[in-house]
Design a protein around this motif. Structure first.
Motif, PDB file in Angstrom:
ATOM      1  N   MET A   1       0.824  -1.203   0.000  1.00  0.00           N
ATOM      2  CA  MET A   1       0.000   0.000   0.000  1.00  0.00           C
ATOM      3  C   MET A   1       0.858   1.252   0.000  1.00  0.00           C
ATOM      4  SD  MET A   1      -3.073   1.145   2.591  1.00  0.00           S
ATOM      5  CE  MET A   1      -2.004   1.673   3.933  1.00  0.00           C
ATOM      6  N   ASN A   2       0.472   2.219  -0.839  1.00  0.00           N
ATOM      7  CA  ASN A   2       1.131   3.512  -0.888  1.00  0.00           C
ATOM      8  C   ASN A   2       0.086   4.600  -0.670  1.00  0.00           C
ATOM      9  OD1 ASN A   2       3.916   2.701  -1.796  1.00  0.00           O
ATOM     10  ND2 ASN A   2       2.739   1.868  -3.494  1.00  0.00           N
ATOM     11  N   VAL A   3       0.340   5.502   0.280  1.00  0.00           N
ATOM     12  CA  VAL A   3      -0.569   6.595   0.578  1.00  0.00           C
ATOM     13  C   VAL A   3       0.116   7.914   0.263  1.00  0.00           C
ATOM     14  CG1 VAL A   3      -1.868   7.794   2.377  1.00  0.00           C
ATOM     15  CG2 VAL A   3      -1.768   5.296   2.373  1.00  0.00           C
ATOM     16  N   SER A   4      -0.575   8.746  -0.527  1.00  0.00           N
ATOM     17  CA  SER A   4      -0.077  10.083  -0.813  1.00  0.00           C
ATOM     18  C   SER A   4      -1.128  11.094  -0.351  1.00  0.00           C
ATOM     19  CB  SER A   4       0.184  10.266  -2.314  1.00  0.00           C
ATOM     20  OG  SER A   4       1.184   9.381  -2.766  1.00  0.00           O
ATOM     21  N   ARG A   5      -0.694  12.094   0.377  1.00  0.00           N
ATOM     22  CA  ARG A   5      -1.577  13.181   0.806  1.00  0.00           C
ATOM     23  C   ARG A   5      -0.682  14.384   1.057  1.00  0.00           C
ATOM     24  NH1 ARG A   5      -3.301  10.989   4.903  1.00  0.00           N
ATOM     25  NH2 ARG A   5      -1.914  12.030   6.372  1.00  0.00           N
ATOM     26  N   ALA A   6      -0.956  15.463   0.372  1.00  0.00           N
ATOM     27  CA  ALA A   6      -0.060  16.613   0.401  1.00  0.00           C
ATOM     28  C   ALA A   6      -0.302  17.522   1.596  1.00  0.00           C
ATOM     29  CB  ALA A   6      -0.209  17.407  -0.885  1.00  0.00           C
ATOM     30  N   SER A   7      -0.875  16.994   2.661  1.00  0.00           N
ATOM     31  CA  SER A   7      -1.080  17.775   3.882  1.00  0.00           C
ATOM     32  C   SER A   7      -1.185  16.823   5.059  1.00  0.00           C
ATOM     33  CB  SER A   7      -2.361  18.614   3.776  1.00  0.00           C
ATOM     34  OG  SER A   7      -3.502  17.779   3.677  1.00  0.00           O
ATOM     35  N   THR A   8      -1.071  17.382   6.260  1.00  0.00           N
ATOM     36  CA  THR A   8      -1.296  16.591   7.461  1.00  0.00           C
ATOM     37  C   THR A   8      -2.794  16.356   7.638  1.00  0.00           C
ATOM     38  OG1 THR A   8      -1.374  18.560   8.852  1.00  0.00           O
ATOM     39  CG2 THR A   8       0.776  17.505   8.542  1.00  0.00           C
ATOM     40  N   LYS A   9      -3.153  15.544   8.644  1.00  0.00           N
ATOM     41  CA  LYS A   9      -4.548  15.186   8.853  1.00  0.00           C
ATOM     42  C   LYS A   9      -4.758  14.829  10.314  1.00  0.00           C
ATOM     43  CE  LYS A   9      -7.987  12.066   6.843  1.00  0.00           C
ATOM     44  NZ  LYS A   9      -8.339  11.478   5.557  1.00  0.00           N
ATOM     45  N   LEU A  10      -5.923  15.188  10.853  1.00  0.00           N
ATOM     46  CA  LEU A  10      -6.271  14.879  12.233  1.00  0.00           C
ATOM     47  C   LEU A  10      -7.264  13.728  12.292  1.00  0.00           C
ATOM     48  CD1 LEU A  10      -6.704  18.423  13.854  1.00  0.00           C
ATOM     49  CD2 LEU A  10      -5.127  16.647  14.631  1.00  0.00           C
ATOM     50  N   VAL A  11      -6.911  12.669  13.022  1.00  0.00           N
ATOM     51  CA  VAL A  11      -7.815  11.540  13.259  1.00  0.00           C
ATOM     52  C   VAL A  11      -7.659  11.114  14.719  1.00  0.00           C
ATOM     53  CG1 VAL A  11      -7.777  10.693  10.876  1.00  0.00           C
ATOM     54  CG2 VAL A  11      -6.082   9.858  12.520  1.00  0.00           C
TER      55      VAL A  11
ATOM     56  N   CYS B   1      -6.563  15.558  -0.642  1.00  0.00           N
ATOM     57  CA  CYS B   1      -7.222  14.265  -0.818  1.00  0.00           C
ATOM     58  C   CYS B   1      -6.278  13.127  -0.436  1.00  0.00           C
ATOM     59  CB  CYS B   1      -7.644  14.114  -2.279  1.00  0.00           C
ATOM     60  SG  CYS B   1      -8.453  12.553  -2.690  1.00  0.00           S
ATOM     61  N   ASP B   2      -6.854  12.037   0.098  1.00  0.00           N
ATOM     62  CA  ASP B   2      -6.089  10.823   0.349  1.00  0.00           C
ATOM     63  C   ASP B   2      -5.998  10.012  -0.937  1.00  0.00           C
ATOM     64  OD1 ASP B   2      -5.657  10.813   3.321  1.00  0.00           O
ATOM     65  OD2 ASP B   2      -7.836  10.919   3.316  1.00  0.00           O
ATOM     66  N   ASP B   3      -4.799   9.797  -1.434  1.00  0.00           N
ATOM     67  CA  ASP B   3      -4.559   8.977  -2.619  1.00  0.00           C
ATOM     68  C   ASP B   3      -3.981   7.647  -2.134  1.00  0.00           C
ATOM     69  OD1 ASP B   3      -3.820   7.808  -4.998  1.00  0.00           O
ATOM     70  OD2 ASP B   3      -2.769   9.559  -5.789  1.00  0.00           O
ATOM     71  N   VAL B   4      -4.818   6.610  -2.123  1.00  0.00           N
ATOM     72  CA  VAL B   4      -4.431   5.310  -1.570  1.00  0.00           C
ATOM     73  C   VAL B   4      -4.371   4.294  -2.705  1.00  0.00           C
ATOM     74  CG1 VAL B   4      -4.977   3.505   0.097  1.00  0.00           C
ATOM     75  CG2 VAL B   4      -5.577   5.891   0.597  1.00  0.00           C
ATOM     76  N   ARG B   5      -3.220   3.665  -2.874  1.00  0.00           N
ATOM     77  CA  ARG B   5      -3.010   2.734  -3.985  1.00  0.00           C
ATOM     78  C   ARG B   5      -2.346   1.454  -3.501  1.00  0.00           C
ATOM     79  NH1 ARG B   5      -2.883   5.769  -9.161  1.00  0.00           N
ATOM     80  NH2 ARG B   5      -3.460   7.915  -8.650  1.00  0.00           N
ATOM     81  N   LEU B   6      -2.669   0.367  -4.194  1.00  0.00           N
ATOM     82  CA  LEU B   6      -1.980  -0.903  -3.992  1.00  0.00           C
ATOM     83  C   LEU B   6      -1.085  -1.154  -5.186  1.00  0.00           C
ATOM     84  CD1 LEU B   6      -4.892  -3.177  -2.708  1.00  0.00           C
ATOM     85  CD2 LEU B   6      -3.347  -1.726  -1.376  1.00  0.00           C
ATOM     86  N   ASP B   7       0.133  -1.547  -4.925  1.00  0.00           N
ATOM     87  CA  ASP B   7       1.081  -1.859  -5.992  1.00  0.00           C
ATOM     88  C   ASP B   7       0.844  -3.296  -6.457  1.00  0.00           C
ATOM     89  OD1 ASP B   7       3.186  -2.060  -7.709  1.00  0.00           O
ATOM     90  OD2 ASP B   7       4.731  -2.173  -6.163  1.00  0.00           O
ATOM     91  N   PRO B   8       0.328  -3.493  -7.682  1.00  0.00           N
ATOM     92  CA  PRO B   8       0.025  -4.863  -8.143  1.00  0.00           C
ATOM     93  C   PRO B   8       1.293  -5.621  -8.527  1.00  0.00           C
ATOM     94  CG  PRO B   8      -0.475  -3.293  -9.874  1.00  0.00           C
ATOM     95  CD  PRO B   8      -0.047  -2.482  -8.684  1.00  0.00           C
ATOM     96  N   GLY B   9       1.983  -6.149  -7.541  1.00  0.00           N
ATOM     97  CA  GLY B   9       3.218  -6.895  -7.770  1.00  0.00           C
ATOM     98  C   GLY B   9       2.944  -8.360  -8.041  1.00  0.00           C
ATOM     99  N   ASP B  10       3.834  -9.227  -7.550  1.00  0.00           N
ATOM    100  CA  ASP B  10       3.719 -10.658  -7.832  1.00  0.00           C
ATOM    101  C   ASP B  10       2.457 -11.276  -7.236  1.00  0.00           C
ATOM    102  OD1 ASP B  10       6.110 -10.460  -9.128  1.00  0.00           O
ATOM    103  OD2 ASP B  10       7.317 -11.243  -7.467  1.00  0.00           O
ATOM    104  N   TRP B  11       1.882 -10.640  -6.228  1.00  0.00           N
ATOM    105  CA  TRP B  11       0.692 -11.197  -5.578  1.00  0.00           C
ATOM    106  C   TRP B  11      -0.550 -11.064  -6.442  1.00  0.00           C
ATOM    107  CZ3 TRP B  11      -3.320  -7.773  -4.826  1.00  0.00           C
ATOM    108  CH2 TRP B  11      -3.012  -6.409  -4.898  1.00  0.00           C
ATOM    109  N   PHE B  12      -0.522 -10.157  -7.431  1.00  0.00           N
ATOM    110  CA  PHE B  12      -1.730  -9.839  -8.192  1.00  0.00           C
ATOM    111  C   PHE B  12      -1.777 -10.631  -9.489  1.00  0.00           C
ATOM    112  CE2 PHE B  12      -4.174  -7.171 -11.168  1.00  0.00           C
ATOM    113  CZ  PHE B  12      -5.355  -7.047 -10.443  1.00  0.00           C
TER     114      PHE B  12
END
Length: 368
Positions: free
Chosen positions: A12-22, A212-223
């Protein structure tokens, strides 16, 4: 949270160009760094899942400094500091004392301009009674609207959502409904162009934005290309508008090999679409409404010539006779290409199998 054959965090790779409160596991709000996954929790510290949200802006200025001159006060209303811990554990909460009046209109408000008349806006603020209980009124988006809330000594984020009755409005905290005096603690008010407030955005002089939260899965050997099954365990937002995405699988661009599962809130339908070489192959509506603020399991399965979706034990499949693309190099979770049409909810879990499971199995897996 994990995949069938390996931990999700490994791909999993997450990109977000700002901080976030949770909320953290201690029940307090915590800052997540730029590009850090935003795993959220409830007030008791129970994990809610990975929060995926679209870009948003807090239109209020000085969202925490309620003693700033931009927060106007009716006669007799006072705002002072407090030593009681705020929702993030700091001492940044402030005390609001409302004297009450015959009309109950005395309150604290901020002028916000350039709203779009008749568009829906949400107004949220963290509040609690100083001691015992207190009744408070929120309003000011749709004219002199009044929405009552009962507070105790636990912090809660209260909010309303209404269409703006004009281009300038005055979101307001008052005692309009009861006309009784009230002493409450307040922390971080937020006004958004949205039917429901998203995670906290703190402003300090000008409107503040969260990316925005940009959440991606890298489709490697598992996919496995050409076939597979994904089961999404989701918790939907408290409200929504427009189209939002659950998952997109595509090649170099969305006009090439492209498998999309999304939800059209206006039509109250899950929808799948498949493109190959820029040509639509399948576009199909599947189900009625998804309940808001609820947990759902949605199974998506595909093979060379069929796509199946399971929800609440019911499985529907696309017409056959096409060849599934075998060049998926992007797997995007919870948004349209990582940019908009965001889930604005939680992904509790994701399971994956490198084959298309049977409809009977999809039926079982799609029941919460």
């Amino acid at each position: 949270m994990g995949l069938r054959y390996q931990p999700l965090a490994a791909c999993m790779n997450v990109s977000r160009a700002s901080t976030k409160l949770v909320r953290g596991p201690n029940g307090l709000l915590e800052t997540r760094a730029i590009n850090e996954p935003a795993y959220d929790h409830d007030r008791l510290g129970r994990r809610l899942g990975l929060m995926i949200e679209g870009a948003a802006t807090n239109l209020l200025r000085y969202s925490m400094a309620f003693d700033n001159a931009l927060w106007e006060k009716n006669s007799g209303v006072t705002v002072t500091g407090s030593t009681i811990p705020a929702p993030d554990g700091s001492q940044t909460a402030m005390q609001l004392d409302l004297p009450g009046s015959a009309a109950g209109a005395d309150g604290l408000y901020q002028n916000v301009g350039e709203l779009v008349t008749n568009d829906t806006y949400s107004f949220a603020v963290w509040m609690r009674a100083v001691s015992g209980t207190a009744d408070i009124t929120l309003g000011g988006i749709d004219g002199a609207s009044a929405n009552g809330f009962a507070l105790d000594e636990n912090w809660q984020r209260v909010w309303i959502a209404e269409p703006a009755s004009g281009t300038a409005r005055y979101p307001k905290l008052s005692t309009t409904i009861t006309a009784l005096p009230a002493s409450v603690l307040i922390w971080n008010a937020q006004l958004e162009a949205s039917p429901v407030p998203t995670s906290d955005i703190i402003s300090n002089g000008i409107p503040a934005a969260r990316a925005c939260d940009d959440v991606r899965l890298d489709p490697g050997d598992w996919f496995a290309q050409g076939r597979g099954t994904m089961v999404f365990d989701l918790h939907t937002a408290k409200d929504w508008a427009g189209i939002w995405r659950i998952v997109q699988l595509y090649s170099a661009s969305l006009n090439e090999g492209h498998l999309d599962l999304g939800y059209d809130s206006a039509a109250d339908q899950l929808r799948i679409s498949l493109r190959s070489g820029g040509v639509p192959l399948v576009t199909q509506s599947l189900y009625g409404a998804l309940a808001k603020d609820s947990r759902h399991r949605i199974a998506l399965a595909w093979d060379d010539d069929v796509i199946s979706v399971g929800l609440d034990g019911v499985v529907l499949s696309s017409p056959d006779g096409f060849a599934m693309p075998r060049n998926f190099s992007n797997i995007v979770l919870g948004s349209f290409d990582g940019a908009d049409k965001a889930l604005n909810g939680h992904v509790r879990n994701l399971a994956y199998w490198p084959e298309k499971l049977s409809n009977a199995r999809l039926s079982e897996l799609s029941v919460v």
